[in-house]
Design a protein around this motif. Sequence first.
Motif, mmCIF file in Angstrom:
data_model
loop_
_atom_site.group_PDB
_atom_site.id
_atom_site.type_symbol
_atom_site.label_atom_id
_atom_site.label_comp_id
_atom_site.label_asym_id
_atom_site.label_seq_id
_atom_site.Cartn_x
_atom_site.Cartn_y
_atom_site.Cartn_z
ATOM 1 N N TYR A 1 0.836 -1.207 0.000
ATOM 2 C CA TYR A 1 0.000 0.000 0.000
ATOM 3 C C TYR A 1 0.873 1.260 0.000
ATOM 4 N N ILE A 2 1.899 1.264 0.855
ATOM 5 C CA ILE A 2 2.774 2.435 0.942
ATOM 6 C C ILE A 2 3.510 2.660 -0.378
ATOM 7 N N HIS A 3 3.990 1.576 -0.974
ATOM 8 C CA HIS A 3 4.698 1.673 -2.254
ATOM 9 C C HIS A 3 3.813 2.342 -3.300
ATOM 10 N N ALA A 4 2.570 1.884 -3.415
ATOM 11 C CA ALA A 4 1.650 2.446 -4.410
ATOM 12 C C ALA A 4 1.319 3.902 -4.098
ATOM 13 N N LEU A 5 1.249 4.235 -2.822
ATOM 14 C CA LEU A 5 0.896 5.591 -2.408
ATOM 15 C C LEU A 5 1.996 6.599 -2.744
#
Length: 259
Positions: A154-158
């Motif tokens: 999730y953090i990577h995509a954000l």
Amino acid sequence: MIFFDIDGTLTSAKQFGYVYESTREALRLLQENGHFVALATGRAAFRAREFQKQIKIPNMVCEGGNQLVMNDETISYELPDQPVFHQLYALAMQKNIGVAVSLEDSRVRISPNELFRLNAGDFSAFMEVQEEHSFALCSEHKIRRMFLAGDTAYIHALVAPYIEKKGIGIMHYRNDCFIILEPDDKYKGIRNMARLLHADEKQIVVFGDGLNDRQMFRDAPFAIAMGNAIPELKELANYVCPSADDDGIYKACKHFGWI
């Protein structure tokens, strides 16, 4: 001019941090034969210097391309994109993502609350996180690296849209529950070092094995991938040699007549 990544390139792919005698001998002979030899690493300067002392190479590009060291002296350092890091810090606070920042060249990171500690897993071998609940990021703070903890996918995509084309990469190691945002253009530093030495860029050779070597392999005139390298890097390489565990550095340098 020959530049070497550290982990998985100069060191064993099987035993973390171990450097084979054949690799040491290749590096010694390269320098004895008049080649310019340097490290090219994403490591923070203080971590890279520890290895530099061990391997006895006085030149390096570290901090992911943002710091140049020649004859064991730092000759330049460039901070990564500060507005982007400040934006991402604000985003992490807004989304309740654990965040820690590196403000100096050391293993100390500052976190404004307990979220990073609660979500990052065991990071004690890698860094020391100090929680400062009164910490408020301001323009005077110079961020060298940022660490974000939680659902890494999730953090990577954000964060990915924010750092595109900013010279900052997203690194995630093994089973860590945090990602690292750090400078990620080693070839920029390599090119700058060649210019400082008034050297022909066509004479540059790079060795690597991992994700943070991709940009370096795309830009370098000649790139050698280790036998343990990721498939994408092998596709970009001009030549693939055995891993360091099979004397790959020595064999490649012998193959091209450099030693």
